[in-house]
Design an enzyme around this catalytic site. Structure first.
Site, PDB file in Angstrom:
ATOM      1  N   ARG A  15     -60.507 188.054  22.850  1.00 12.41           N
ATOM      2  CA  ARG A  15     -60.537 187.704  24.272  1.00 12.41           C
ATOM      3  C   ARG A  15     -60.231 188.944  25.083  1.00 12.41           C
ATOM      4  O   ARG A  15     -59.668 189.920  24.558  1.00 12.41           O
ATOM      5  CB  ARG A  15     -59.536 186.586  24.581  1.00 12.41           C
ATOM      6  CG  ARG A  15     -58.090 186.985  24.378  1.00 12.41           C
ATOM      7  CD  ARG A  15     -57.156 185.804  24.574  1.00 12.41           C
ATOM      8  NE  ARG A  15     -55.772 186.164  24.252  1.00 12.41           N
ATOM      9  CZ  ARG A  15     -54.877 186.566  25.149  1.00 12.41           C
ATOM     10  NH1 ARG A  15     -55.193 186.666  26.424  1.00 12.41           N
ATOM     11  NH2 ARG A  15     -53.640 186.870  24.773  1.00 12.41           N
ATOM     12  N   GLU A 195     -58.232 195.300  30.528  1.00 16.84           N
ATOM     13  CA  GLU A 195     -59.647 195.033  30.263  1.00 16.84           C
ATOM     14  C   GLU A 195     -60.247 196.122  29.385  1.00 16.84           C
ATOM     15  O   GLU A 195     -59.817 197.274  29.444  1.00 16.84           O
ATOM     16  CB  GLU A 195     -60.399 194.956  31.591  1.00 16.84           C
ATOM     17  CG  GLU A 195     -60.206 193.594  32.265  1.00 16.84           C
ATOM     18  CD  GLU A 195     -61.007 193.480  33.544  1.00 16.84           C
ATOM     19  OE1 GLU A 195     -62.055 192.808  33.527  1.00 16.84           O
ATOM     20  OE2 GLU A 195     -60.562 194.091  34.537  1.00 16.84           O
ATOM     21  N   HIS A 196     -61.246 195.777  28.604  1.00 17.63           N
ATOM     22  CA  HIS A 196     -61.987 196.691  27.721  1.00 17.63           C
ATOM     23  C   HIS A 196     -61.064 197.400  26.732  1.00 17.63           C
ATOM     24  O   HIS A 196     -61.305 198.544  26.353  1.00 17.63           O
ATOM     25  CB  HIS A 196     -62.774 197.744  28.524  1.00 17.63           C
ATOM     26  CG  HIS A 196     -63.392 197.191  29.765  1.00 17.63           C
ATOM     27  ND1 HIS A 196     -64.266 196.129  29.735  1.00 17.63           N
ATOM     28  CD2 HIS A 196     -63.230 197.528  31.068  1.00 17.63           C
ATOM     29  CE1 HIS A 196     -64.626 195.838  30.975  1.00 17.63           C
ATOM     30  NE2 HIS A 196     -64.012 196.667  31.808  1.00 17.63           N
ATOM     31  N   ARG A 197     -59.964 196.752  26.383  1.00 18.14           N
ATOM     32  CA  ARG A 197     -58.972 197.302  25.433  1.00 18.14           C
ATOM     33  C   ARG A 197     -58.263 198.551  25.974  1.00 18.14           C
ATOM     34  O   ARG A 197     -57.690 199.329  25.211  1.00 18.14           O
ATOM     35  CB  ARG A 197     -59.628 197.634  24.065  1.00 18.14           C
ATOM     36  CG  ARG A 197     -60.236 196.400  23.384  1.00 18.14           C
ATOM     37  CD  ARG A 197     -59.130 195.381  23.096  1.00 18.14           C
ATOM     38  NE  ARG A 197     -59.584 194.240  22.309  1.00 18.14           N
ATOM     39  CZ  ARG A 197     -59.860 193.026  22.797  1.00 18.14           C
ATOM     40  NH1 ARG A 197     -59.771 192.795  24.102  1.00 18.14           N
ATOM     41  NH2 ARG A 197     -60.216 192.056  22.006  1.00 18.14           N
ATOM     42  N   LEU A 198     -58.339 198.739  27.304  1.00 19.26           N
ATOM     43  CA  LEU A 198     -57.619 199.878  27.906  1.00 19.26           C
ATOM     44  C   LEU A 198     -56.239 199.381  28.353  1.00 19.26           C
ATOM     45  O   LEU A 198     -55.967 199.200  29.541  1.00 19.26           O
ATOM     46  CB  LEU A 198     -58.423 200.463  29.076  1.00 19.26           C
ATOM     47  CG  LEU A 198     -59.813 200.964  28.675  1.00 19.26           C
ATOM     48  CD1 LEU A 198     -60.542 201.561  29.873  1.00 19.26           C
ATOM     49  CD2 LEU A 198     -59.712 202.009  27.558  1.00 19.26           C
TER      50      LEU A 198
END
Ligand SMILES: Cc1cc2nc3c(=O)[nH]c(=O)nc-3n(C[C@H](O)[C@H](O)[C@H](O)COP(=O)(O)O)c2cc1C
Length: 218
Positions: A15, A195-198
């Site tokens: 997710r 978000e975006h694994r950042l």
């Protein structure tokens, strides 16, 4: 479903973390102040067991072990939990007091990690907390020789009834094998999913009476 299929499905469980970031401006000078804010938010969010923390210790061979315990108190001296002094974790800590705590607040896209040293609490401090517990929990502490091998649950249940009878009146004495630890905070890391694994990560490291703060790559 074959084992392979179920593995494939797990690999696709994911997710996005969208609950907002953690920025320098959000940080406090002392990690405990930020911890307090996040703990309050974990309580407000009605997480199950918001004070549950994973405690890691190592045995004599260097093998790590983890288990959940409940945080019962904290202040600038450290984080406090209670346990059986004959337990596996207590044996580990006698030999090596280095310890790590982990708060798994991932329902809020957060986690907090602590590295430090565990110190035994004074009997006075333990006694104060012990007598604040419900009577049945106090009796439960007497019943269980935590982490020892037992042959059947019935042993616990009959001992509980026997001790309930014995301690019918008056204060229940503090068992000599029951106590607690205060974990001094040497490092504390705050992790907020992004978000975006950042993701955002900030590491506080004690430097005398102040704290060095670094952002870590996710
Ligand atoms: C939600 C939760 C809370 C727990 N709280 C405590 C606690 O505060 N103290 C404790 O000694 N064990 C607690 N336990 C049990 C420990 O996880 C563990 O089984 C026990 O302390 C023995 O660990 P050891 O054999 O590694 O010493 C809790 C378990 C769970 C799941």
């Amino acid at each position: 479903m074959s084992d392979n299929d179920s593995l494939q499905q797990i690999a696709h469980l994911r997710r996005e973390y969208t609950k907002g970031g953690l920025r320098r401006n959000d940080l406090t000078e002392q990690p405990l102040a930020l911890f307090e804010r996040w703990l309050a938010q974990a309580c407000e969010a009605k997480l199950a067991d918001p004070t549950a923390m994973v405690v890691a210790t190592v045995d004599e061979s260097g093998q790590p072990y983890q288990r959940i315990v409940l945080l019962k108190h904290y202040d600038e001296r450290g984080l406090v939990f209670y346990t059986n002094l004959g337990s596996r974790k207590a044996h580990h800590l006698e030999n090596n007091p280095r310890i790590s705590l982990h708060f798994p607040w991932h329902m809020l896209d957060r986690q907090v990690m602590v590295q430090g040293t565990a110190e035994r609490l004074s009997t006075l401090e333990v006694m104060k907390y012990f007598h604040s517990r419900p009577r049945d929990s106090q009796i439960g502490a007497w019943v269980s020789k935590q982490s020892s091998r037992i042959s059947a649950r019935g042993i616990l249940e009959s001992k509980f009834l026997e001790l309930k009878q014995k301690f019918q009146q008056g204060d229940i004495p503090l068992p000599s094998f029951w106590g607690g630890y205060r974990v001094t905070i040497e490092q504390m890391e705050f992790w907020q999913g992004g978000e975006h694994r950042l993701h955002d990560r900030f590491l506080y490291q004690r430097e005398g009476s102040s704290w060095k703060i670094d952002r870590l790559a996710p």
